[in-house]
Design a protein around this motif. Structure first.
Motif, PDB file in Angstrom:
ATOM      1  N   VAL A 171      34.515  14.719  -5.079  1.00 51.57           N
ATOM      2  CA  VAL A 171      35.558  14.510  -4.073  1.00 51.57           C
ATOM      3  C   VAL A 171      36.735  15.380  -4.494  1.00 51.57           C
ATOM      4  N   SER A 172      37.053  16.351  -3.660  1.00 49.11           N
ATOM      5  CA  SER A 172      38.081  17.333  -4.004  1.00 49.11           C
ATOM      6  C   SER A 172      39.124  17.400  -2.901  1.00 49.11           C
ATOM      7  N   GLN A 173      40.376  17.517  -3.320  1.00 47.36           N
ATOM      8  CA  GLN A 173      41.463  17.691  -2.372  1.00 47.36           C
ATOM      9  C   GLN A 173      42.156  19.023  -2.621  1.00 47.36           C
ATOM     10  N   MET A 174      42.374  19.771  -1.556  1.00 46.33           N
ATOM     11  CA  MET A 174      43.148  21.001  -1.671  1.00 46.33           C
ATOM     12  C   MET A 174      44.618  20.639  -1.688  1.00 46.33           C
ATOM     13  N   VAL A 219      39.652  17.910  -8.521  1.00 41.28           N
ATOM     14  CA  VAL A 219      38.216  17.704  -8.349  1.00 41.28           C
ATOM     15  C   VAL A 219      37.805  16.453  -9.118  1.00 41.28           C
ATOM     16  N   LEU A 220      37.427  15.409  -8.397  1.00 41.72           N
ATOM     17  CA  LEU A 220      36.837  14.239  -9.037  1.00 41.72           C
ATOM     18  C   LEU A 220      35.334  14.451  -9.075  1.00 41.72           C
ATOM     19  N   VAL A 256      29.004  16.489  -1.770  1.00 44.64           N
ATOM     20  CA  VAL A 256      30.331  17.070  -2.015  1.00 44.64           C
ATOM     21  C   VAL A 256      31.225  16.806  -0.812  1.00 44.64           C
ATOM     22  N   TRP A 257      32.484  16.469  -1.086  1.00 49.50           N
ATOM     23  CA  TRP A 257      33.477  16.301  -0.020  1.00 49.50           C
ATOM     24  C   TRP A 257      34.720  17.098  -0.391  1.00 49.50           C
ATOM     25  N   LEU A 258      35.296  17.787   0.585  1.00 53.34           N
ATOM     26  CA  LEU A 258      36.536  18.539   0.381  1.00 53.34           C
ATOM     27  C   LEU A 258      37.428  18.349   1.593  1.00 53.34           C
TER      28      LEU A 258
END
Length: 397
Positions: A171-174, A219-220, A256-258
């Motif tokens: 799980v990632s955040q920009m 990035v988790l 994967v999630w972004l």
């Protein structure tokens, strides 16, 4: 006859640009929308252990604005921060310890990996060292975050809940990048816009798709997924390490999630064009796999998609060709409309939207410059470290 052929070519080129924009608008995963945010999820009954790994090289200027936010995470489970001081010369490690003493919060360990061996980029070597330190704690998750990223107090809590609730391995955040100077206003929102165009966020999170990407600042990563995908060893030479990480996890069967962040922010300033140019040019050619044909295709694509619309408006107006003017204006209007949501996300004035062709031209020049640097064999210099291999360019924030 020759004049007619030239006019037809101009009309068809303008029409091709409009067709490209209509396809991007409707068929490229709705890339221009900015509503892909961290999904709400039910909190787990038992919170898993998390280790936060922060690679840092000469980051004393930004640590006071970022590290305290990590130490202050309101996380119900066991969490610990590992800052890897990657050969800093500005006292990064000492400052990190002082900030931990002053602010308290999560436990902090400062480690140092030594110089990276051949074939490793500096950031990934530091990440490897941090994961090695974390392994002894038996975490279920790793949070890989850059030293310039400031997190809201509930950031870790929300990431873990989203990963567990959605069954995601990444799980990632920009992070929302800093946008204050004139050049940041022109270049930074477009950087995220172009990234989303290449890697539409909706496709990344959809099961069964091959599209994979992450944003390295946040990035988790599920520890078991990292082990299966051999992270970071399998991507040790990667230039754009966040995208490589997501691809490796997805190839190993992970999900994967972004998405865009609401309360995760980069505090790193890029006040001048030179700073932004270096940020883009050091890895742009790697995105094209150091391929001259891909570079030529990219340049042609940028010209057709971003530069032809305003050029068609000007040429059509001067030549009195209404068809060319209308086609160019329509393409420019679609382009402008797709850029508006990204400007709103970055809280920027909407008059910047019609200037996207100028920004795209800057990115074209940065990409060509990146290729020139590579083929001259100069390697890459980053924070005082020179990489002998021109394709081993670090992506360190």
């Amino acid at each position: 006859m020759g004049q007619t052929a030239r006019v037809s070519a101009v009309v068809w080129t303008a029409a091709g640009s409009l067709a490209a924009w209509l396809w991007l608008l409707l068929c490229q995963g709705w890339f221009w929308r900015t509503d892909v945010r961290l999904p709400p999820a039910r909190e787990p009954g038992t919170w898993p252990a998390v280790c936060v790994v922060v690679p840092a090289r000469d980051e004393a200027a930004v640590l006071p604005a970022s590290l305290p936010s990590l130490l202050a995470q309101d996380y119900p489970g066991r969490a610990e921060v590992f800052l890897v001081d990657d050969g800093s010369t500005d006292g990064t490690g000492e400052l990190a310890r002082e900030l931990a003493r002053r602010h308290g919060g999560l436990p902090l360990t400062v480690g140092s990996p030594g110089e990276p061996p051949a074939g490793w980029t500096g950031k990934l070597w530091a990440v490897r060292h941090g994961i090695g330190l974390a392994r002894a704690r038996g975490p279920e998750y790793l949070l890989l975050t850059d030293a310039d990223i400031a997190h809201a107090p509930d950031s870790l809590r929300r990431l873990v809940a989203a990963a567990g609730g959605g069954g995601f391995d990444v799980v990632s955040q920009m992070a929302r990048l800093r946008v204050e100077s004139l050049w940041e206003r022109l270049v930074v929102p477009a950087f995220v816009y172009f990234f989303a165009q290449l890697y539409p966020f909706r496709r990344i999170g959809r099961a069964g798709t091959r599209t994979a990407a992450a944003a390295g600042g946040c990035v988790l990563l599920r520890f078991s997924a990292a082990e299966r995908a051999r992270i970071p060893d399998a991507i040790r030479h990667a230039v754009i390490d966040d995208v490589a990480l997501a691809r490796a996890v997805k190839r190993a069967g992970g999900r994967v999630w972004l998405g865009l962040a609401d309360r995760v922010d980069s505090v790193r300033p890029y006040p001048g064009l030179r700073d932004l140019w270096h940020m883009v040019a050091r890895s742009a050619y790697a995105q094209l796999r150091h391929s001259p044909p891909l570079l030529a295709g990219t340049v042609a694509g940028l010209v057709l998609v971003y530069l032809v619309p305003p050029a068609a408006v000007i040429v059509g107006a001067v030549a009195g060709n209404a068809a060319v003017t209308v086609l160019g204006a329509a393409a420019w209007l679609v382009m402008t409309g797709t850029y508006v949501p990204m400007l709103r996300y970055h809280r920027q004035p909407l008059w910047l939207a019609p200037l996207l062709p100028f920004t795209a031209f800057l990115y074209l020049l940065m990409t060509v410059d990146s290729a020139v640097r590579h083929h001259r064999g100069r390697g890459a210099a980053w924070k005082g470290r020179t990489y002998a291999r021109p394709d081993a360019v670090p992506d360190e924030g």
